[in-house]
Design a protein around this motif. Structure first.
Motif, PDB file in Angstrom:
ATOM      1  N   LEU A 196       0.843  -1.199   0.000  1.00  0.00           N
ATOM      2  CA  LEU A 196       0.000   0.000   0.000  1.00  0.00           C
ATOM      3  C   LEU A 196       0.876   1.245   0.000  1.00  0.00           C
ATOM      4  CD1 LEU A 196      -2.848   1.280   0.233  1.00  0.00           C
ATOM      5  CD2 LEU A 196      -2.536   1.198   2.698  1.00  0.00           C
ATOM      6  N   LEU A 197       0.702   2.082  -1.031  1.00  0.00           N
ATOM      7  CA  LEU A 197       1.511   3.290  -1.173  1.00  0.00           C
ATOM      8  C   LEU A 197       0.761   4.559  -0.835  1.00  0.00           C
ATOM      9  CD1 LEU A 197       3.148   2.343  -4.582  1.00  0.00           C
ATOM     10  CD2 LEU A 197       4.214   2.232  -2.330  1.00  0.00           C
ATOM     11  N   GLY A 198      -0.556   4.582  -1.035  1.00  0.00           N
ATOM     12  CA  GLY A 198      -1.332   5.793  -0.777  1.00  0.00           C
ATOM     13  C   GLY A 198      -2.759   5.634  -1.249  1.00  0.00           C
ATOM     14  N   TYR A 199      -3.412   6.776  -1.492  1.00  0.00           N
ATOM     15  CA  TYR A 199      -4.823   6.791  -1.855  1.00  0.00           C
ATOM     16  C   TYR A 199      -5.084   7.819  -2.947  1.00  0.00           C
ATOM     17  CZ  TYR A 199      -5.243   4.266   2.520  1.00  0.00           C
ATOM     18  OH  TYR A 199      -5.088   3.349   3.511  1.00  0.00           O
ATOM     19  N   VAL A 200      -6.187   7.629  -3.671  1.00  0.00           N
ATOM     20  CA  VAL A 200      -6.631   8.568  -4.690  1.00  0.00           C
ATOM     21  C   VAL A 200      -7.733   9.426  -4.080  1.00  0.00           C
ATOM     22  CG1 VAL A 200      -7.649   8.832  -6.982  1.00  0.00           C
ATOM     23  CG2 VAL A 200      -6.141   6.911  -6.515  1.00  0.00           C
ATOM     24  N   TYR A 201      -7.623  10.733  -4.242  1.00  0.00           N
ATOM     25  CA  TYR A 201      -8.632  11.670  -3.761  1.00  0.00           C
ATOM     26  C   TYR A 201      -9.184  12.445  -4.948  1.00  0.00           C
ATOM     27  CZ  TYR A 201      -6.797  10.659   0.851  1.00  0.00           C
ATOM     28  OH  TYR A 201      -6.408  10.021   1.988  1.00  0.00           O
ATOM     29  N   ASP A 202     -10.441  12.852  -4.857  1.00  0.00           N
ATOM     30  CA  ASP A 202     -11.054  13.607  -5.948  1.00  0.00           C
ATOM     31  C   ASP A 202     -11.227  15.078  -5.576  1.00  0.00           C
ATOM     32  OD1 ASP A 202     -13.041  13.314  -4.111  1.00  0.00           O
ATOM     33  OD2 ASP A 202     -14.553  12.595  -5.514  1.00  0.00           O
ATOM     34  N   ASP A 203     -10.300  15.599  -4.796  1.00  0.00           N
ATOM     35  CA  ASP A 203     -10.372  17.003  -4.381  1.00  0.00           C
ATOM     36  C   ASP A 203      -9.293  17.840  -5.050  1.00  0.00           C
ATOM     37  OD1 ASP A 203      -8.178  15.984  -3.105  1.00  0.00           O
ATOM     38  OD2 ASP A 203      -8.682  16.765  -1.135  1.00  0.00           O
ATOM     39  N   GLY A 204      -8.807  17.381  -6.184  1.00  0.00           N
ATOM     40  CA  GLY A 204      -7.788  18.117  -6.929  1.00  0.00           C
ATOM     41  C   GLY A 204      -8.353  19.390  -7.524  1.00  0.00           C
ATOM     42  N   ILE A 227     -18.414  21.010  -9.085  1.00  0.00           N
ATOM     43  CA  ILE A 227     -17.583  21.038 -10.288  1.00  0.00           C
ATOM     44  C   ILE A 227     -16.735  19.768 -10.322  1.00  0.00           C
ATOM     45  CG2 ILE A 227     -15.701  22.243 -11.449  1.00  0.00           C
ATOM     46  CD1 ILE A 227     -16.726  24.824 -10.206  1.00  0.00           C
ATOM     47  N   PRO A 228     -16.703  19.060 -11.457  1.00  0.00           N
ATOM     48  CA  PRO A 228     -15.846  17.867 -11.535  1.00  0.00           C
ATOM     49  C   PRO A 228     -14.389  18.235 -11.265  1.00  0.00           C
ATOM     50  CG  PRO A 228     -17.239  18.060 -13.475  1.00  0.00           C
ATOM     51  CD  PRO A 228     -17.419  19.313 -12.682  1.00  0.00           C
ATOM     52  N   ARG A 229     -13.732  17.419 -10.447  1.00  0.00           N
ATOM     53  CA  ARG A 229     -12.371  17.723 -10.035  1.00  0.00           C
ATOM     54  C   ARG A 229     -11.428  16.631 -10.512  1.00  0.00           C
ATOM     55  NH1 ARG A 229     -13.175  21.959  -6.989  1.00  0.00           N
ATOM     56  NH2 ARG A 229     -11.364  22.119  -5.687  1.00  0.00           N
ATOM     57  N   ALA A 230     -10.201  17.027 -10.755  1.00  0.00           N
ATOM     58  CA  ALA A 230      -9.171  16.089 -11.208  1.00  0.00           C
ATOM     59  C   ALA A 230      -8.752  15.186 -10.051  1.00  0.00           C
ATOM     60  CB  ALA A 230      -7.969  16.872 -11.723  1.00  0.00           C
ATOM     61  N   PRO A 231      -8.408  13.930 -10.328  1.00  0.00           N
ATOM     62  CA  PRO A 231      -7.943  13.064  -9.239  1.00  0.00           C
ATOM     63  C   PRO A 231      -6.571  13.501  -8.740  1.00  0.00           C
ATOM     64  CG  PRO A 231      -7.759  11.933 -11.322  1.00  0.00           C
ATOM     65  CD  PRO A 231      -8.455  13.233 -11.595  1.00  0.00           C
ATOM     66  N   ARG A 232      -6.360  13.292  -7.455  1.00  0.00           N
ATOM     67  CA  ARG A 232      -5.068  13.606  -6.832  1.00  0.00           C
ATOM     68  C   ARG A 232      -4.546  12.308  -6.230  1.00  0.00           C
ATOM     69  NH1 ARG A 232      -3.854  15.605  -1.316  1.00  0.00           N
ATOM     70  NH2 ARG A 232      -6.083  15.526  -0.966  1.00  0.00           N
ATOM     71  N   TYR A 233      -3.347  11.931  -6.605  1.00  0.00           N
ATOM     72  CA  TYR A 233      -2.742  10.687  -6.152  1.00  0.00           C
ATOM     73  C   TYR A 233      -1.795  11.025  -5.002  1.00  0.00           C
ATOM     74  CZ  TYR A 233      -4.598   9.308 -10.656  1.00  0.00           C
ATOM     75  OH  TYR A 233      -5.431   9.081 -11.719  1.00  0.00           O
ATOM     76  N   ARG A 234      -2.214  10.693  -3.777  1.00  0.00           N
ATOM     77  CA  ARG A 234      -1.430  11.055  -2.595  1.00  0.00           C
ATOM     78  C   ARG A 234      -0.691   9.831  -2.065  1.00  0.00           C
ATOM     79  NH1 ARG A 234      -4.448  13.950   2.163  1.00  0.00           N
ATOM     80  NH2 ARG A 234      -3.943  12.357   3.640  1.00  0.00           N
ATOM     81  N   PHE A 235       0.624   9.946  -1.998  1.00  0.00           N
ATOM     82  CA  PHE A 235       1.487   8.859  -1.550  1.00  0.00           C
ATOM     83  C   PHE A 235       2.052   9.177  -0.168  1.00  0.00           C
ATOM     84  CE2 PHE A 235       1.509   8.637  -6.130  1.00  0.00           C
ATOM     85  CZ  PHE A 235       1.452   7.282  -6.389  1.00  0.00           C
TER      86      PHE A 235
END
Length: 126
Positions: free
Chosen positions: A81-89, A107-115
Motif C-alpha cells: 500500500l503506497l497511498g490513496y486517490v482523492y477527488d479534491d484536486g 464542479i468535476p475535479r481532477a484526481p489527486r494521487y497522494r502517496f
C-alpha cells in the motif's frame, strides 16, 4: 537533477514524474504531513483497488455508521500500500465557481494521487 521514487518494500521504480508533483503549499497539501501528491501517474506501475468500509460510531437496531469510499494505490510488483486517490484536486474547468465565490464541490475535479513518504524510497539522480 531528477528525483526517483521507488517502492520501499520491493524497490521497484514507480516512474513518478516531478513535473506532476503538487507544491507543498497548495491548498489541499498545506496540512498534510509526510505525504506527496501527484496529478498524474503511470498506471502500468500501480494497482488501484476500491475500498468501501463502514465504521460504526454507535450500534442500534439499524446499525448506524460512517461509510468511507476510497481507492487504494498499491505497488503492481509486490502489492504494498503506497497511498490513496482523492477527488479534491483542482477543478477540471477554469471557472471561478457559482457566484464567483471559488470552486464548488459540484464542479468535476481532477484526481489527486497522494502517496505516503514512508512507503516511498526517494533518491536524487544527478
Amino acid at each position: 537533477m531528477a528525483t526517483i521514487y521507488s517502492c520501499k518494500e520491493c524497490g521497484a521504480n514507480l516512474n513518478l514524474n516531478t513535473l506532476h508533483l503538487f507544491p507543498p503549499d497548495f491548498y489541499f497539501e498545506a496540512g498534510n504531513k509526510n505525504t506527496v501528491s501527484f496529478s498524474e501517474i503511470d498506471s502500468t506501475k500501480f494497482k488501484l483497488e476500491k475500498e468501501d468500509k463502514i465504521r460504526p460510531f454507535f450500534e442500534t437496531l439499524n446499525y448506524w455508521g460512517i461509510q468511507r469510499k476510497r481507492i487504494k494505490i498499491k505497488c503492481d510488483s509486490c502489492g504494498f500500500l503506497l497511498g490513496y486517490v482523492y477527488d479534491d484536486g483542482p477543478p477540471l474547468t477554469n471557472t471561478t465557481g457559482q457566484l464567483h465565490m471559488g470552486p464548488s464541490q459540484v464542479i468535476p475535479r481532477a484526481p489527486r494521487y497522494r502517496f505516503k513518504t514512508k512507503a516511498l524510497q526517494i533518491a536524487s539522480e544527478t
